[in-house]
Every structure is written in C-alpha cells, then in structure tokens.
Design a protein around this motif. Sequence first.
Motif, PDB file in Angstrom:
ATOM      1  N   ARG A   1       0.805  -1.043   0.027  1.00  0.00           N
ATOM      2  CA  ARG A   1      -0.005  -0.078  -0.202  1.00  0.00           C
ATOM      3  C   ARG A   1       1.012   1.299   0.025  1.00  0.00           C
ATOM      4  N   ALA A   2       1.948   1.182   0.756  1.00  0.00           N
ATOM      5  CA  ALA A   2       2.867   2.519   0.792  1.00  0.00           C
ATOM      6  C   ALA A   2       3.732   2.529  -0.633  1.00  0.00           C
ATOM      7  N   ALA A   3       3.736   1.273  -1.486  1.00  0.00           N
ATOM      8  CA  ALA A   3       4.486   1.531  -2.520  1.00  0.00           C
ATOM      9  C   ALA A   3       3.627   2.001  -3.686  1.00  0.00           C
ATOM     10  N   SER A   4       2.178   1.796  -3.508  1.00  0.00           N
ATOM     11  CA  SER A   4       1.228   2.350  -4.404  1.00  0.00           C
ATOM     12  C   SER A   4       0.939   3.823  -4.097  1.00  0.00           C
ATOM     13  N   ALA A   5       1.028   4.216  -2.766  1.00  0.00           N
ATOM     14  CA  ALA A   5       0.746   5.593  -2.464  1.00  0.00           C
ATOM     15  C   ALA A   5       2.166   6.325  -3.086  1.00  0.00           C
ATOM     16  N   GLN A   6       3.468   5.712  -2.860  1.00  0.00           N
ATOM     17  CA  GLN A   6       4.600   6.343  -3.342  1.00  0.00           C
ATOM     18  C   GLN A   6       4.511   6.735  -4.966  1.00  0.00           C
ATOM     19  N   ARG A   7       3.773   5.798  -5.548  1.00  0.00           N
ATOM     20  CA  ARG A   7       4.004   5.947  -7.012  1.00  0.00           C
ATOM     21  C   ARG A   7       2.937   6.718  -7.576  1.00  0.00           C
ATOM     22  N   LEU A   8       1.622   6.831  -6.652  1.00  0.00           N
ATOM     23  CA  LEU A   8       0.601   7.469  -7.234  1.00  0.00           C
ATOM     24  C   LEU A   8       0.170   8.756  -6.669  1.00  0.00           C
ATOM     25  N   GLN A   9       0.604   9.130  -5.753  1.00  0.00           N
ATOM     26  CA  GLN A   9       0.274  10.169  -4.761  1.00  0.00           C
ATOM     27  C   GLN A   9       0.537  11.727  -5.586  1.00  0.00           C
ATOM     28  N   GLN A  10       1.883  11.731  -6.119  1.00  0.00           N
ATOM     29  CA  GLN A  10       2.060  13.034  -6.747  1.00  0.00           C
ATOM     30  C   GLN A  10       1.264  12.899  -8.076  1.00  0.00           C
ATOM     31  N   ARG A  11       0.943  11.770  -8.821  1.00  0.00           N
ATOM     32  CA  ARG A  11       0.086  12.094 -10.040  1.00  0.00           C
ATOM     33  C   ARG A  11      -1.131  12.441  -9.682  1.00  0.00           C
ATOM     34  N   VAL A  12      -1.925  11.612  -8.538  1.00  0.00           N
ATOM     35  CA  VAL A  12      -3.080  12.160  -8.031  1.00  0.00           C
ATOM     36  C   VAL A  12      -3.223  13.538  -7.919  1.00  0.00           C
ATOM     37  N   ALA A  13      -2.380  14.280  -7.340  1.00  0.00           N
ATOM     38  CA  ALA A  13      -2.320  15.641  -6.756  1.00  0.00           C
ATOM     39  C   ALA A  13      -2.348  16.309  -8.268  1.00  0.00           C
ATOM     40  N   GLU A  14      -1.482  16.105  -9.063  1.00  0.00           N
ATOM     41  CA  GLU A  14      -1.418  16.646 -10.350  1.00  0.00           C
ATOM     42  C   GLU A  14      -2.804  16.752 -11.177  1.00  0.00           C
ATOM     43  N   THR A  15      -3.406  15.555 -11.102  1.00  0.00           N
ATOM     44  CA  THR A  15      -4.713  15.224 -11.757  1.00  0.00           C
ATOM     45  C   THR A  15      -5.717  15.965 -10.951  1.00  0.00           C
ATOM     46  N   ILE A  16      -5.555  16.285  -9.928  1.00  0.00           N
ATOM     47  CA  ILE A  16      -6.755  16.843  -9.096  1.00  0.00           C
ATOM     48  C   ILE A  16      -6.804  18.442  -9.266  1.00  0.00           C
ATOM     49  N   LYS A  17      -5.337  18.903  -9.426  1.00  0.00           N
ATOM     50  CA  LYS A  17      -5.163  20.416  -9.684  1.00  0.00           C
ATOM     51  C   LYS A  17      -5.873  20.664 -11.172  1.00  0.00           C
ATOM     52  N   LEU A  18      -5.472  19.624 -12.008  1.00  0.00           N
ATOM     53  CA  LEU A  18      -5.890  19.690 -13.476  1.00  0.00           C
ATOM     54  C   LEU A  18      -7.521  19.813 -13.534  1.00  0.00           C
ATOM     55  N   ALA A  19      -8.099  18.938 -12.625  1.00  0.00           N
ATOM     56  CA  ALA A  19      -9.631  18.838 -12.696  1.00  0.00           C
ATOM     57  C   ALA A  19     -10.221  20.056 -12.001  1.00  0.00           C
ATOM     58  N   GLY A  20      -9.381  20.646 -11.158  1.00  0.00           N
ATOM     59  CA  GLY A  20      -9.819  21.753 -10.484  1.00  0.00           C
ATOM     60  C   GLY A  20      -9.829  23.126 -11.482  1.00  0.00           C
ATOM     61  N   ASP A  21      -8.752  23.160 -12.247  1.00  0.00           N
ATOM     62  CA  ASP A  21      -8.639  24.313 -13.304  1.00  0.00           C
ATOM     63  C   ASP A  21      -9.948  24.018 -14.467  1.00  0.00           C
ATOM     64  N   ALA A  22     -10.030  22.565 -14.523  1.00  0.00           N
ATOM     65  CA  ALA A  22     -11.170  22.534 -15.637  1.00  0.00           C
ATOM     66  C   ALA A  22     -12.681  22.786 -15.363  1.00  0.00           C
ATOM     67  N   LEU A  23     -12.866  22.454 -13.793  1.00  0.00           N
ATOM     68  CA  LEU A  23     -14.034  23.032 -13.521  1.00  0.00           C
ATOM     69  C   LEU A  23     -13.998  24.556 -13.041  1.00  0.00           C
ATOM     70  N   VAL A  24     -13.061  25.203 -12.833  1.00  0.00           N
ATOM     71  CA  VAL A  24     -13.280  26.769 -13.161  1.00  0.00           C
ATOM     72  C   VAL A  24     -13.494  27.092 -14.368  1.00  0.00           C
ATOM     73  N   ASP A  25     -13.091  26.495 -15.278  1.00  0.00           N
ATOM     74  CA  ASP A  25     -13.109  26.948 -16.700  1.00  0.00           C
ATOM     75  C   ASP A  25     -14.583  26.748 -16.898  1.00  0.00           C
ATOM     76  N   ALA A  26     -14.955  25.561 -16.705  1.00  0.00           N
ATOM     77  CA  ALA A  26     -16.270  25.186 -16.889  1.00  0.00           C
ATOM     78  C   ALA A  26     -17.297  26.193 -16.278  1.00  0.00           C
TER      79      ALA A  26
END
Length: 490
Positions: free
Chosen positions: A159-184
């Motif tokens: 589980r720690a290995a999955s968090a290490q690999r995915l957390q940064q990518r999840v954070a970047e995608t959440i930021k991208l989704a937030g920008d898309a929501l603002v644009d919408a």
Amino acid sequence: MSKQELTDGLATDRKAARANVEPVTGKLTLEEAIARALKYNLERRSRMMEEAIAFNQFDAGRYDMLPKVVAQAGYRWRDEELVSRSKDSVTGLPSLANPFISSERAATVYDLGMTWSLLDFGASYYGARQNANRVQIAAERRRKAMHLLIQDVRAAFWRAASAQRLQQRVAETIKLAGDALVDARKAEAEQMRSPVESLRYQRQVLENLRLLEATNQELATARLELLHLINMPLTTRLEVEEPSEALSTRILELPVERLEDVAMGLNADLREQFYNARIARDETRRVLLRLFPGVSFNYNLKYSTDSYLVNEHWQEAGAIISFNLMNLLSGPSQMRLADAGVSLADQRRMTAQMAVLTQVHVARLQYANAIEQYQRAEAVAGVDAKLDDIMAKRARLEVQSKLESVANNTTAILSLQRRYQSLVQAHTAASRLQATLGMEPEFDSMDDMSLSQLTSIVARALKSWNQAELPDGVRIEEPRQEQNKNSGRS
C-alpha cells in the motif's frame, strides 16, 4: 495522578518504545520491513514477554518438588511463673510435693526443620509438566502472532508502494480537474455553451474529482500504517523499494496433499491443541493423585535458651500419614470432571485438525484466485497506461480538452490503483497460506542478532517460499477398511 506525572510517564514510555531502534537509511525493502517489524514491533515484544513469563513459571514451579526447609526463631514471655501441680497416679490424690516450676518466664527458641510430602511432590511434578506444555503453547501463540505481523507488513508495504507511485500523479490530476471545473463554471457564466452541456461537463469533472480525492484519501494513511508496524516515528520520511521479482506460482504446482502434510506438522493452532490435550491428561493424574493418602516426613533441629531444660539442643523426626475422608465422596465427581476435560481437549484437537485441512484448501484457492486477479488487473493497467500516453501526446498538441485529459488520467490512475490493490490481496493470500502451513523465518535469539542478519534470514525465507521449498511435514494416512471393521466388531 497529576498532569505532570502523566506527562512524564508518557514521555518515558515513548522514549523506551523507540530505544535501540535503528533509523531507516535509504530505501526500505520488503525484507528489511519484515525484519524491522519482527525486531522492533511492540505487540511482538509483548508476545515474547508472555512466552518469557510462561518459561519463568515453569522454572519456578520445578522448585515446588523439593522439600520445604524452614528456619524459625521466636521469643516467648509470661508475667507469671509457669507453676505446675501433680497427683498420685494410683490414689488420684494430690502429691505431697510442693508445686514446681519447669519453665522460665522468658525464653528464645530456634528451629530449623525440613518437611517433605510425597503427595505435594507428585502434584508439583505434574504441575511442572503442565507448565512445560504452557511454555510450548506460548511459543505457538508467538508464532501465530509472527505470521499475522508478517501478513500485515506485506500488505502495508505494498500500500505504501502504491501511495509512493500514485500520490504525486493524483495531486497533479486533482489540480488539472480543479482548473477544468473553474473553466467550465466561467463558460457557464459567460453563456458560451448551452446550460445543459455546461452542467454535464461540470458533473463529469466533479465525478472524476470525487474518485481522485477518494483515491488520495486511501493512499494518505498507507505510509503511517507501515511506520507503525516497524515502530518508527510517524514523522519519518519513508521511501520504499519495490522488489523486482514477481509473485511466484510454484507453490500452486505442488499437490495439495503435500501442503496438508506440512500444515499437520507445523500449524500453530493445531500444535497448541496437542499441548492442551497433554495438559488435560496431566490434570487427570493430579486429580487421581489427590485421592491417595498423604505421606509426610519431617526432621527438625531445635535449640532453646530455657535454663530449666537439661538438653538445650535436640533433634526431632517424624512421619505422618493423612487422608481426607471427604475425597471418598468428591473423588468420583472430580475424576468425571477431569475425564470430561480430556474429552473436550481431544474434541478440540480433532476440530482444529479438520479446520486446518479446510484452511489449507481455502488459502490455496484464495491465493490462486488472487494471482489471477492480479494478472488481470496488471493487464488492464498496461492497456490504460498506453491509452493515457497516447492521450497525453494529443493533449500536448491541444487536440483534446481538459475534461478528456482529466478522464484519461483518472482512468489510468484507478487502473494502476486496482493493480496495486490486487497485488496487496495476492501478498495477503500468500501470507495467509504461509501461516496455515506454519512457515516462518527460522532464527535463534533475536536480541543477539543484528538487523542486517535478520534481514538476510527473511530474504532467504521469502526466496524459499517463491521456490516452493517446503519443510518436512507429518504424513497422515487414512485407516484401512479392515481396521474399521475390526474396530466396529470389537
């Protein structure tokens, strides 16, 4: 307790819990994580202390078989002289002699005596045998706790290995989704799209954002769980190193009868029931022993400062035979109770044996299914990763919208997360099968062993498991049909 006493006690406990724990240097491997848990985990230390207490009870109980040697010293005093009269043994008339004094008003008495009871010796002997079996029971419970700890560590590590690999990518995608929501929402306010199309766009972004936040929440606690299991401060920056070896399926190629034989000889729960049965049988012997008369021997060395005594030093010896007549009434019921305890222990042992056999088949099937699910999840994650790579190139060329980028990233992240979840389930199933078979790293004293040595032992144990190198078990043979017929006639 005052507030300061409570604060000081908590600080002392925290310092003692972290004492002699080596810090993590570099990336943490799976072998080192298991070794650290075995050496530093607090719950495992408690199990080891329980085993030590059981051994000390056995060691102390052996002295109950020895004779009792008692040294006594006492002082007596009376305010009046001990004056005695006598009478003639023939006539019964008072003696004409004056009353006489035969003891001083104050005197000191010393006594050194030894007493030995055959009945107490027999009861202590069987009690020592029972304590010896309780030591073995504590050892089996420690083994079972070790199996559960290794299972938890393997699951937390991945589980720690999955968090290490995915957390940064999840954070970047959440930021991208937030920008898309603002644009919408901005496009909706400026009425650049129809209201229905704009709201559908926002709903899709919000749904992807909800999935990403749920994934981020699940990944957030993985590192803390692993740090707790290896007894490290929760603020430690931890980076894990994923093993290069894939999950092995060699254990599934062995016949299930071979796995049953190993489990019959090494399963901790089954071995504990065997020791419980031995304790119950020794209890029947103790009950039977109490029905016999007690024979005691005593020998004393005595000394008194009473000046009226002609011999101030003397020795005493004696033998006593005693029997509690109430045992004639309670004996049969006590024997029935002891026999019922033996029958219950035997029944529990048979039940445990059947349960272990079932656990072997179930654990083997769960491991096979987990391997299959992991392979399928890995294949899906590979396809989604290729799609995400293609869509990322299109996004760089500004061919697709932010919504499509968020959706593609979310799909790839969820696929990779499901791949790690399947991997966690596969390792949990492997640990469960190992625990059912009773397989664990073999080592002597953990206090005399360094962390690097223990890590090497764990690495060899994992390698043996991947290569399906099983220890010798106990061959269980079904009774022959002729034997069943003969036993039925008898």
